[in-house]
Design an enzyme around this catalytic site. Structure first.
Site, PDB file in Angstrom:
ATOM      1  CG  ASP A  11      -1.858   1.116   1.321  1.00 55.24           C
ATOM      2  OD1 ASP A  11      -2.380   1.527   0.264  1.00 55.24           O
ATOM      3  OD2 ASP A  11      -2.085   1.614   2.430  1.00 55.24           O
ATOM      4  CG  ASP A  13      -1.596   7.633   0.966  1.00 56.45           C
ATOM      5  OD1 ASP A  13      -1.544   8.852   1.143  1.00 56.45           O
ATOM      6  OD2 ASP A  13      -1.698   7.104  -0.163  1.00 56.45           O
ATOM      7  CG  ASP A 169      -2.183   1.725   6.566  1.00 63.74           C
ATOM      8  OD1 ASP A 169      -2.485   1.545   5.373  1.00 63.74           O
ATOM      9  OD2 ASP A 169      -2.263   2.838   7.127  1.00 63.74           O
TER      10      ASP A 169
END
Length: 223
Positions: A11, A13, A169
């Site tokens: 991922d 960000d 996340d």
């Protein structure tokens, strides 16, 4: 027996890049434009991985649907004008990318961030060449938690899904990876609200810091 690992997908960000400072700054610019008080960084950070809409809603919880659309458009314009003022790789991530390259493992990005933000951000930070593939939220017809972006990334990287792992996340990261047939590691250093039950996501491991990925790889038996 699991296939030898050939690629690590990430991922963006909250996993590779600490983008929250610039996203927070853009929100406060918008708030001041609308004669509202700025918000503290700690209030905004946990929502960053859920996209611009979630960030804007924190600042304007009472906005109507029409007002919200205008606010989000203005927010993205502000953010695009300052994508990389404070955004940096998370501490240790540069070493992780170097280590993957030294091992002959490909690195890739799969993000729900739109390409007109993802691509210039990576270019401004001099990172685009570090990744064998970059799949943004509008690259294919679906977004995470759908597995299609994961499968497309594997194809672009020249590997199979079974030869990848994914690091993210958010719960949708785990869902997308598992649906695509990839193990998913949870970047617990990312933008996860304190009250989220990450155990319920059923990830395949936790990374308290980016460098923990290297220990996981060594212990995986897949190198």
């Amino acid at each position: 027996m699991a296939a030898p690992l050939r690629a690590v997908l990430f991922d963006l960000d909250g996993t590779v890049l600490d983008t929250a400072p610039d996203l927070h700054r853009a929100l406060n610019v918008l708030l001041r434009e609308r004669q509202r008080e700025s918000l503290p960084y700690e209030m905004v950070r946990p929502s960053v991985s859920h996209g611009a809409g979630r960030v804007v809603r924190i600042g304007f919880p009472d906005a109507s649907e029409r007002q919200f659309a205008d606010l989000q458009k203005r927010y993205l314009d502000i953010y695009r004008a300052g994508l990389s003022i404070e955004t940096r790789l998370f501490h240790g991530m540069e070493h992780v990318l170097d280590d993957l390259a030294a091992r002959g493992l490909r690195a890739g990005i799969v993000t729900n961030k739109v390409a007109w933000l993802t691509d210039p951000l990576l270019e401004q930070l001099g990172l685009r060449s570090r990744f064998a593939c970059v799949v943004s939220g509008d690259t294919v017809a679906e977004r995470k938690p759908h597995p299609l972006p994961m499968l497309h990334a594997a194809k672009l990287a020249g590997v199979t899904a079974a030869e990848c792992i994914y690091v993210g996340d958010a719960e949708r990261d785990v869902q997308a990876a598992h649906s695509a047939g990839m193990p998913a590691l949870i970047a617990s250093y990312g933008y996860i609200p304190a009250d989220d039950d990450t155990a319920a996501w059923r990830g395949d491991g936790y990374l308290a810091a980016p460098l923990d990925l290297l220990d996981w790889l060594e212990a995986s038996g897949r190198l």
